[in-house]
Design a protein around this motif. Structure first.
Motif, PDB file in Angstrom:
ATOM      1  N   GLN A   1       2.441 -12.305  -7.294  1.00  0.00           N
ATOM      2  CA  GLN A   1       3.091 -11.028  -7.535  1.00  0.00           C
ATOM      3  C   GLN A   1       2.414  -9.954  -6.681  1.00  0.00           C
ATOM      4  OE1 GLN A   1       3.085  -9.864 -11.636  1.00  0.00           O
ATOM      5  NE2 GLN A   1       4.130  -7.939 -11.243  1.00  0.00           N
ATOM      6  N   VAL A   2       3.222  -9.202  -5.991  1.00  0.00           N
ATOM      7  CA  VAL A   2       2.701  -8.156  -5.115  1.00  0.00           C
ATOM      8  C   VAL A   2       2.376  -6.915  -5.945  1.00  0.00           C
ATOM      9  CG1 VAL A   2       3.169  -6.681  -3.145  1.00  0.00           C
ATOM     10  CG2 VAL A   2       4.032  -9.026  -3.185  1.00  0.00           C
ATOM     11  N   GLN A   3       1.201  -6.349  -5.700  1.00  0.00           N
ATOM     12  CA  GLN A   3       0.793  -5.130  -6.387  1.00  0.00           C
ATOM     13  C   GLN A   3       0.253  -4.126  -5.383  1.00  0.00           C
ATOM     14  OE1 GLN A   3      -1.955  -6.564  -9.464  1.00  0.00           O
ATOM     15  NE2 GLN A   3      -0.389  -6.058 -10.983  1.00  0.00           N
ATOM     16  N   LEU A   4       0.504  -2.861  -5.664  1.00  0.00           N
ATOM     17  CA  LEU A   4      -0.032  -1.757  -4.870  1.00  0.00           C
ATOM     18  C   LEU A   4      -0.947  -0.933  -5.767  1.00  0.00           C
ATOM     19  CD1 LEU A   4       3.246  -0.478  -3.141  1.00  0.00           C
ATOM     20  CD2 LEU A   4       1.747  -2.330  -2.427  1.00  0.00           C
ATOM     21  N   VAL A   5      -2.132  -0.640  -5.285  1.00  0.00           N
ATOM     22  CA  VAL A   5      -3.086   0.144  -6.067  1.00  0.00           C
ATOM     23  C   VAL A   5      -3.624   1.277  -5.201  1.00  0.00           C
ATOM     24  CG1 VAL A   5      -5.229   0.150  -7.366  1.00  0.00           C
ATOM     25  CG2 VAL A   5      -3.717  -1.847  -7.465  1.00  0.00           C
ATOM     26  N   GLU A   6      -3.390   2.507  -5.670  1.00  0.00           N
ATOM     27  CA  GLU A   6      -3.859   3.686  -4.949  1.00  0.00           C
ATOM     28  C   GLU A   6      -5.236   4.105  -5.461  1.00  0.00           C
ATOM     29  OE1 GLU A   6       0.629   4.183  -5.813  1.00  0.00           O
ATOM     30  OE2 GLU A   6      -1.187   3.567  -6.876  1.00  0.00           O
ATOM     31  N   GLY A  26      -1.476  -9.795  -3.126  1.00  0.00           N
ATOM     32  CA  GLY A  26      -0.434 -10.754  -3.423  1.00  0.00           C
ATOM     33  C   GLY A  26       0.374 -11.209  -2.229  1.00  0.00           C
ATOM     34  N   ARG A  27       0.301 -10.445  -1.135  1.00  0.00           N
ATOM     35  CA  ARG A  27       1.004 -10.829   0.087  1.00  0.00           C
ATOM     36  C   ARG A  27       0.399 -10.034   1.238  1.00  0.00           C
ATOM     37  NH1 ARG A  27       7.368 -11.817  -0.026  1.00  0.00           N
ATOM     38  NH2 ARG A  27       6.608 -13.699  -0.969  1.00  0.00           N
ATOM     39  N   LEU A  28       0.529 -10.556   2.440  1.00  0.00           N
ATOM     40  CA  LEU A  28      -0.016  -9.858   3.599  1.00  0.00           C
ATOM     41  C   LEU A  28       0.655  -8.508   3.795  1.00  0.00           C
ATOM     42  CD1 LEU A  28      -0.266 -12.756   6.196  1.00  0.00           C
ATOM     43  CD2 LEU A  28      -2.140 -11.630   4.983  1.00  0.00           C
ATOM     44  N   ASN A  74      -3.925  -3.580   8.726  1.00  0.00           N
ATOM     45  CA  ASN A  74      -3.355  -4.813   8.164  1.00  0.00           C
ATOM     46  C   ASN A  74      -4.423  -5.850   7.866  1.00  0.00           C
ATOM     47  OD1 ASN A  74      -0.822  -3.711   8.205  1.00  0.00           O
ATOM     48  ND2 ASN A  74      -0.127  -4.809  10.026  1.00  0.00           N
ATOM     49  N   ALA A  75      -5.497  -5.832   8.620  1.00  0.00           N
ATOM     50  CA  ALA A  75      -6.578  -6.798   8.373  1.00  0.00           C
ATOM     51  C   ALA A  75      -7.255  -6.543   7.024  1.00  0.00           C
ATOM     52  CB  ALA A  75      -7.600  -6.723   9.491  1.00  0.00           C
ATOM     53  N   LYS A  76      -7.205  -5.285   6.578  1.00  0.00           N
ATOM     54  CA  LYS A  76      -7.814  -4.933   5.289  1.00  0.00           C
ATOM     55  C   LYS A  76      -6.770  -4.782   4.192  1.00  0.00           C
ATOM     56  CE  LYS A  76     -11.829  -2.562   7.262  1.00  0.00           C
ATOM     57  NZ  LYS A  76     -12.611  -1.304   7.324  1.00  0.00           N
ATOM     58  N   ASN A  77      -5.515  -5.078   4.539  1.00  0.00           N
ATOM     59  CA  ASN A  77      -4.426  -4.946   3.564  1.00  0.00           C
ATOM     60  C   ASN A  77      -4.380  -3.554   2.942  1.00  0.00           C
ATOM     61  OD1 ASN A  77      -3.278  -7.501   3.846  1.00  0.00           O
ATOM     62  ND2 ASN A  77      -3.129  -7.792   1.648  1.00  0.00           N
ATOM     63  N   THR A  78      -4.642  -2.542   3.745  1.00  0.00           N
ATOM     64  CA  THR A  78      -4.776  -1.188   3.222  1.00  0.00           C
ATOM     65  C   THR A  78      -4.019  -0.175   4.073  1.00  0.00           C
ATOM     66  OG1 THR A  78      -6.975  -1.720   2.358  1.00  0.00           O
ATOM     67  CG2 THR A  78      -6.412   0.600   2.518  1.00  0.00           C
ATOM     68  N   GLU A 114      10.965  -1.244  -2.547  1.00  0.00           N
ATOM     69  CA  GLU A 114      11.126  -2.192  -3.647  1.00  0.00           C
ATOM     70  C   GLU A 114       9.920  -2.238  -4.589  1.00  0.00           C
ATOM     71  OE1 GLU A 114      13.236  -3.109  -0.050  1.00  0.00           O
ATOM     72  OE2 GLU A 114      11.155  -3.712  -0.349  1.00  0.00           O
ATOM     73  N   ILE A 115       8.769  -1.880  -4.074  1.00  0.00           N
ATOM     74  CA  ILE A 115       7.535  -2.037  -4.854  1.00  0.00           C
ATOM     75  C   ILE A 115       6.783  -0.703  -4.834  1.00  0.00           C
ATOM     76  CG2 ILE A 115       5.411  -3.379  -5.122  1.00  0.00           C
ATOM     77  CD1 ILE A 115       6.747  -5.458  -3.214  1.00  0.00           C
ATOM     78  N   TRP A 116       6.266  -0.316  -6.006  1.00  0.00           N
ATOM     79  CA  TRP A 116       5.573   0.961  -6.154  1.00  0.00           C
ATOM     80  C   TRP A 116       4.239   0.784  -6.853  1.00  0.00           C
ATOM     81  CZ3 TRP A 116       7.433   5.782  -4.566  1.00  0.00           C
ATOM     82  CH2 TRP A 116       8.735   5.776  -4.041  1.00  0.00           C
ATOM     83  N   GLY A 117       3.279   1.599  -6.445  1.00  0.00           N
ATOM     84  CA  GLY A 117       2.044   1.711  -7.178  1.00  0.00           C
ATOM     85  C   GLY A 117       2.181   2.742  -8.287  1.00  0.00           C
ATOM     86  N   LEU A 118       1.154   2.836  -9.123  1.00  0.00           N
ATOM     87  CA  LEU A 118       1.191   3.760 -10.254  1.00  0.00           C
ATOM     88  C   LEU A 118       0.780   5.179  -9.872  1.00  0.00           C
ATOM     89  CD1 LEU A 118      -0.266   1.502 -13.073  1.00  0.00           C
ATOM     90  CD2 LEU A 118       2.131   2.029 -12.572  1.00  0.00           C
ATOM     91  N   GLY A 119       0.047   5.312  -8.777  1.00  0.00           N
ATOM     92  CA  GLY A 119      -0.294   6.645  -8.294  1.00  0.00           C
ATOM     93  C   GLY A 119      -1.728   7.058  -8.561  1.00  0.00           C
ATOM     94  N   THR A 120      -2.144   8.075  -7.814  1.00  0.00           N
ATOM     95  CA  THR A 120      -3.455   8.686  -7.992  1.00  0.00           C
ATOM     96  C   THR A 120      -3.284  10.199  -7.963  1.00  0.00           C
ATOM     97  OG1 THR A 120      -5.738   8.728  -7.145  1.00  0.00           O
ATOM     98  CG2 THR A 120      -3.984   8.618  -5.500  1.00  0.00           C
ATOM     99  N   GLN A 121      -3.973  10.883  -8.868  1.00  0.00           N
ATOM    100  CA  GLN A 121      -3.793  12.322  -9.016  1.00  0.00           C
ATOM    101  C   GLN A 121      -4.611  13.090  -7.971  1.00  0.00           C
ATOM    102  OE1 GLN A 121      -1.885  14.188 -11.388  1.00  0.00           O
ATOM    103  NE2 GLN A 121      -2.488  15.931 -10.079  1.00  0.00           N
ATOM    104  N   VAL A 122      -3.964  14.049  -7.342  1.00  0.00           N
ATOM    105  CA  VAL A 122      -4.638  14.992  -6.445  1.00  0.00           C
ATOM    106  C   VAL A 122      -4.410  16.393  -6.996  1.00  0.00           C
ATOM    107  CG1 VAL A 122      -4.700  16.000  -4.137  1.00  0.00           C
ATOM    108  CG2 VAL A 122      -4.400  13.527  -4.414  1.00  0.00           C
ATOM    109  N   THR A 123      -5.492  17.105  -7.246  1.00  0.00           N
ATOM    110  CA  THR A 123      -5.416  18.469  -7.762  1.00  0.00           C
ATOM    111  C   THR A 123      -6.154  19.399  -6.814  1.00  0.00           C
ATOM    112  OG1 THR A 123      -5.334  17.648 -10.033  1.00  0.00           O
ATOM    113  CG2 THR A 123      -5.878  19.980  -9.712  1.00  0.00           C
ATOM    114  N   VAL A 124      -5.456  20.422  -6.342  1.00  0.00           N
ATOM    115  CA  VAL A 124      -6.035  21.369  -5.393  1.00  0.00           C
ATOM    116  C   VAL A 124      -6.076  22.746  -6.046  1.00  0.00           C
ATOM    117  CG1 VAL A 124      -5.925  22.332  -3.078  1.00  0.00           C
ATOM    118  CG2 VAL A 124      -5.032  20.026  -3.514  1.00  0.00           C
ATOM    119  N   SER A 125      -7.266  23.300  -6.136  1.00  0.00           N
ATOM    120  CA  SER A 125      -7.462  24.619  -6.750  1.00  0.00           C
ATOM    121  C   SER A 125      -7.591  25.688  -5.677  1.00  0.00           C
ATOM    122  CB  SER A 125      -8.710  24.619  -7.617  1.00  0.00           C
ATOM    123  OG  SER A 125      -8.631  23.628  -8.610  1.00  0.00           O
ATOM    124  N   SER A 126      -7.099  26.873  -6.005  1.00  0.00           N
ATOM    125  CA  SER A 126      -7.166  27.975  -5.035  1.00  0.00           C
ATOM    126  C   SER A 126      -8.498  28.709  -5.114  1.00  0.00           C
ATOM    127  CB  SER A 126      -6.019  28.961  -5.277  1.00  0.00           C
ATOM    128  OG  SER A 126      -6.081  29.450  -6.604  1.00  0.00           O
TER     129      SER A 126
END
Length: 126
Positions: A1-6, A26-28, A74-78, A114-126
């Motif tokens: 199963q292919v997974q994406l992790v941010e 899970g895949r190249l 691609n060599a690091k799958n990232t 077709e495939i999505w990761g769950l996400g990572t939060q980015v918060t920018v303060s002024s």
């Protein structure tokens, strides 16, 4: 199963830089075209950037052009998203996505992926 992790999100000040990563398992990685999207509370999912399977073609959203850069190893799958000159309006959950489709302007649209990761939060303060 292919997974994406941010990873790589966090809380920063306006003008700071961050680099996000998206690891595919899970895949190249070379099987997929890839994209970054973001979504802030109460707003629609917004295209940020996309990159072809080989990395020779990229696409960036108008709101991030000149500040964000998508790349892949691609060599690091990232896949990476280098963000500089961050603004409070960049605050959102950032998600990576993968598609088996050939690179085209349709990479701009969430429906292309077709495939999505769950996400990572980015918060920018002024």
């Amino acid at each position: 199963q292919v997974q994406l992790v941010e990873s790589g999100g966090g809380s920063v000040q306006a003008g700071d830089s961050l680099t996000l990563s998206c690891v595919v398992s899970g895949r190249l990685l070379s099987w997929y075209g890839l994209g970054w999207f973001r979504q802030a509370p109460g707003r629609e999912r917004e295209f940020v950037a996309a990159i072809s399977r080989s990395g020779d073609r990229t696409l960036h959203g108008d709101s991030v052009k000149g500040r964000f850069t998508v790349s892949r190893d691609n060599a690091k799958n990232t896949m990476y998203l280098q963000m500089s000159g961050l603004k409070p309006e960049d605050t959102a959950v950032y998600m990576c996505a993968a598609t088996v489709a050939t690179y085209s302007a349709n990479y701009y649209y969430p429906r292309q992926y077709e495939i999505w990761g769950l996400g990572t939060q980015v918060t920018v303060s002024s």
